[in-house]
Design a protein around this motif. Structure first.
Motif, PDB file in Angstrom:
ATOM      1  N   HIS A 177      38.161 -27.313 -93.878  1.00 26.32           N
ATOM      2  CA  HIS A 177      38.907 -28.408 -93.276  1.00 26.32           C
ATOM      3  C   HIS A 177      38.257 -29.757 -93.564  1.00 26.32           C
ATOM      4  O   HIS A 177      38.945 -30.775 -93.651  1.00 26.32           O
ATOM      5  N   CYS A 178      36.933 -29.770 -93.694  1.00 25.23           N
ATOM      6  CA  CYS A 178      36.245 -31.010 -94.080  1.00 25.23           C
ATOM      7  C   CYS A 178      36.728 -31.477 -95.449  1.00 25.23           C
ATOM      8  O   CYS A 178      36.971 -32.673 -95.656  1.00 25.23           O
ATOM      9  N   ARG A 179      36.845 -30.518 -96.368  1.00 21.76           N
ATOM     10  CA  ARG A 179      37.319 -30.866 -97.709  1.00 21.76           C
ATOM     11  C   ARG A 179      38.756 -31.389 -97.670  1.00 21.76           C
ATOM     12  O   ARG A 179      39.116 -32.311 -98.403  1.00 21.76           O
ATOM     13  N   ARG A 180      39.576 -30.779 -96.836  1.00 19.19           N
ATOM     14  CA  ARG A 180      40.956 -31.248 -96.712  1.00 19.19           C
ATOM     15  C   ARG A 180      40.995 -32.682 -96.200  1.00 19.19           C
ATOM     16  O   ARG A 180      41.736 -33.524 -96.732  1.00 19.19           O
ATOM     17  N   ALA A 229      32.620 -36.910 -92.830  1.00 25.06           N
ATOM     18  CA  ALA A 229      31.280 -36.901 -93.427  1.00 25.06           C
ATOM     19  C   ALA A 229      30.233 -36.396 -92.427  1.00 25.06           C
ATOM     20  O   ALA A 229      29.324 -35.641 -92.801  1.00 25.06           O
ATOM     21  N   ARG A 230      30.348 -36.814 -91.151  1.00 26.00           N
ATOM     22  CA  ARG A 230      29.400 -36.316 -90.160  1.00 26.00           C
ATOM     23  C   ARG A 230      29.641 -34.840 -89.874  1.00 26.00           C
ATOM     24  O   ARG A 230      28.692 -34.054 -89.760  1.00 26.00           O
ATOM     25  N   CYS A 231      30.905 -34.449 -89.766  1.00 26.01           N
ATOM     26  CA  CYS A 231      31.220 -33.036 -89.538  1.00 26.01           C
ATOM     27  C   CYS A 231      30.615 -32.175 -90.642  1.00 26.01           C
ATOM     28  O   CYS A 231      29.970 -31.154 -90.374  1.00 26.01           O
ATOM     29  N   TRP A 264      32.943 -21.201 -88.942  1.00 30.85           N
ATOM     30  CA  TRP A 264      32.098 -22.211 -89.593  1.00 30.85           C
ATOM     31  C   TRP A 264      32.593 -22.470 -91.022  1.00 30.85           C
ATOM     32  O   TRP A 264      32.725 -23.626 -91.441  1.00 30.85           O
ATOM     33  N   THR A 265      32.888 -21.404 -91.743  1.00 33.05           N
ATOM     34  CA  THR A 265      33.400 -21.542 -93.110  1.00 33.05           C
ATOM     35  C   THR A 265      34.749 -22.263 -93.117  1.00 33.05           C
ATOM     36  O   THR A 265      35.006 -23.132 -93.967  1.00 33.05           O
ATOM     37  N   ARG A 266      35.596 -21.929 -92.160  1.00 35.28           N
ATOM     38  CA  ARG A 266      36.907 -22.573 -92.075  1.00 35.28           C
ATOM     39  C   ARG A 266      36.771 -24.067 -91.813  1.00 35.28           C
ATOM     40  O   ARG A 266      37.513 -24.882 -92.372  1.00 35.28           O
ATOM     41  N   THR A 281      40.834 -36.307 -86.903  1.00 39.86           N
ATOM     42  CA  THR A 281      40.446 -36.245 -85.491  1.00 39.86           C
ATOM     43  C   THR A 281      40.455 -34.806 -84.979  1.00 39.86           C
ATOM     44  O   THR A 281      39.613 -34.426 -84.156  1.00 39.86           O
ATOM     45  N   LYS A 282      41.403 -34.003 -85.471  1.00 39.35           N
ATOM     46  CA  LYS A 282      41.389 -32.580 -85.120  1.00 39.35           C
ATOM     47  C   LYS A 282      40.140 -31.918 -85.690  1.00 39.35           C
ATOM     48  O   LYS A 282      39.512 -31.070 -85.040  1.00 39.35           O
ATOM     49  N   LEU A 283      39.770 -32.281 -86.907  1.00 37.61           N
ATOM     50  CA  LEU A 283      38.540 -31.760 -87.501  1.00 37.61           C
ATOM     51  C   LEU A 283      37.336 -32.126 -86.642  1.00 37.61           C
ATOM     52  O   LEU A 283      36.448 -31.296 -86.397  1.00 37.61           O
ATOM     53  N   ASP A 284      37.289 -33.364 -86.190  1.00 32.77           N
ATOM     54  CA  ASP A 284      36.192 -33.838 -85.359  1.00 32.77           C
ATOM     55  C   ASP A 284      35.997 -32.925 -84.140  1.00 32.77           C
ATOM     56  O   ASP A 284      34.889 -32.470 -83.853  1.00 32.77           O
TER      57      ASP A 284
END
Length: 382
Positions: free
Chosen positions: A289-292, A255-257, A283-285, A322-325
């Motif tokens: 990943h946030c949605r995933r 959510a923060r990402c 940025w788009t990618r 955590t990878k997304l973070d």
């Protein structure tokens, strides 16, 4: 993909954002700064949520909640984490201490501990990791030795978040010595102990995330009783398994990402169009990943609500989020490097996110351990 989770949840999200805007300064970066006023801001906001029955929404009414859906509680998690967790350290009590007490606690323990958590009045810390027992938690050396009708605890914990401000500790100690051929997860017990006891010493550890995040805690002859035991003596590992499942889904890092990524174009203004096409693509990618990660989180919430969540499910989500973070933090840092002074608040948010993200693949079980857990499960299923 549509992530709509119901009209009540959507209305709640709007209400929470209004409360956040009305009660927090634009440059608020959470409770854990060098300024004590930030902690008090968080505590006051937490009490406000409790007064409006928004803090522990999905808890049963008998324990101080209002029996709302787990999806409404998920909205609270998302909005709090997206805005630098203005509940402060209270989220630990709400997300996993309270639910674990409901599942394993005695009636007296529930009456003692759940109401203060529901009112936003008490902070807990977790006495798990030790200098030589981090990811391999069951190798811990803190002992609780029988002494009459109670125990005496001796040992050291490390990386203990919020220990300087906590009133209670959720402590894991060894109550039976290991013997050959016995699993090291056996013989462990959970104790609920007050941090105010003179036998407990806290020493802060300086780190790039700022004050309060990391501490050493020493137990020198701490006396505990049967009333302090959570669950069954020597069977604390089953409690730990529940704690980790609750804890790993409790922080909505995605959510923060997502919020910071969406803020980037408006924060940079005309400078946004001048960024390299490659950076726009990354940025788009990251938004994808946030949605995933959100989808994995929602799957885990649904499994948890039905009582079917497993450590493997938690591990898969934990790896992704955590990878997304960390990956989103790197992209955001490159984006904010091009911003001028008008984006000062956004820059501070991004830098805070980057610092915190560096620890995300280590805290609450390292990403390496999550991969091992997931791999073993997949291989065992073949």
């Amino acid at each position: 993909m549509d992530f709509e989770i119901g009209g009540a949840a959507t209305a709640l999200r709007h209400d929470l954002r209004r409360l956040l805007k009305q009660n927090l300064a634009e440059d608020f970066l959470g409770a854990f700064t060098a300024d004590p006023a930030d902690l008090e801001t968080a505590q006051a906001f937490c009490r406000l949520l409790a007064e409006r029955d928004l803090l522990c929404m999905s808890w049963p009414a008998e324990f101080g909640g209002r029996g709302s859906s787990i999806w409404e509680q998920t909205v609270v998690r998302e909005e709090m984490w997206a805005h630098h967790e203005p509940r402060g350290a209270q989220y630990m009590g709400v997300n996993w201490v309270g639910p674990t007490l409901m599942r394993h606690g005695t009636g007296e323990q529930q009456r003692t501990h759940l109401p203060p958590i529901a009112r936003g009045e008490v902070i807990w810390c977790q006495g798990f990791s030790e200098p030589e027992a981090g990811s391999d938690l069951a190798s811990l050396r803190t002992t609780a030795s029988r002494d009459g009708d109670g125990w005496v605890v001796n040992g050291q914990k490390i990386w203990t978040s919020y220990a300087t401000m906590a009133q209670w500790c959720f402590l894991l100690a060894r109550t039976t010595k290991l013997t050959e051929g016995v699993r090291k997860q056996s013989g462990l017990t959970i104790f609920l102990v007050p941090m105010s006891d003179p036998a407990v010493t806290v020493r802060p550890i300086g780190c790039m995330m700022g004050p309060h995040h990391l501490n050493e805690v020493f137990f020198d002859g701490l006396r505990v009783t049967e009333a302090d035991v959570l669950g069954t003596v020597d069977e604390g590992w089953s409690v730990v398994s529940d704690v980790l499942a609750f804890e790993r889904v409790g922080i909505a890092r995605y959510a923060r990402c997502e919020r910071l990524l969406h803020l980037a174009p408006s924060a940079l203004g005309d400078q946004w169009d001048e960024l390299p096409a490659e950076l726009h693509g990354r940025w788009t990618r990251m938004l994808t990943h946030c949605r995933r990660a959100r989808l994995l989180a929602y799957r885990l919430v649904a499994l948890q609500a039905s009582g079917q969540v497993s450590p493997t499910d938690s591990a898969a989500y934990r790896i992704a989020v955590t990878k997304l973070d960390q990956d989103s933090a790197e992209v955001l840092m490159e984006i904010v490097a091009a911003a001028d002074d008008s984006a000062e608040v956004f820059r501070a948010e991004v830098e805070d996110h980057w610092r915190y993200a560096q620890a995300s693949t280590v805290s609450s079980g390292s990403i390496e351990m999550q991969r091992i857990l997931l791999s073993r499960s997949l291989l065992g299923a073949r």
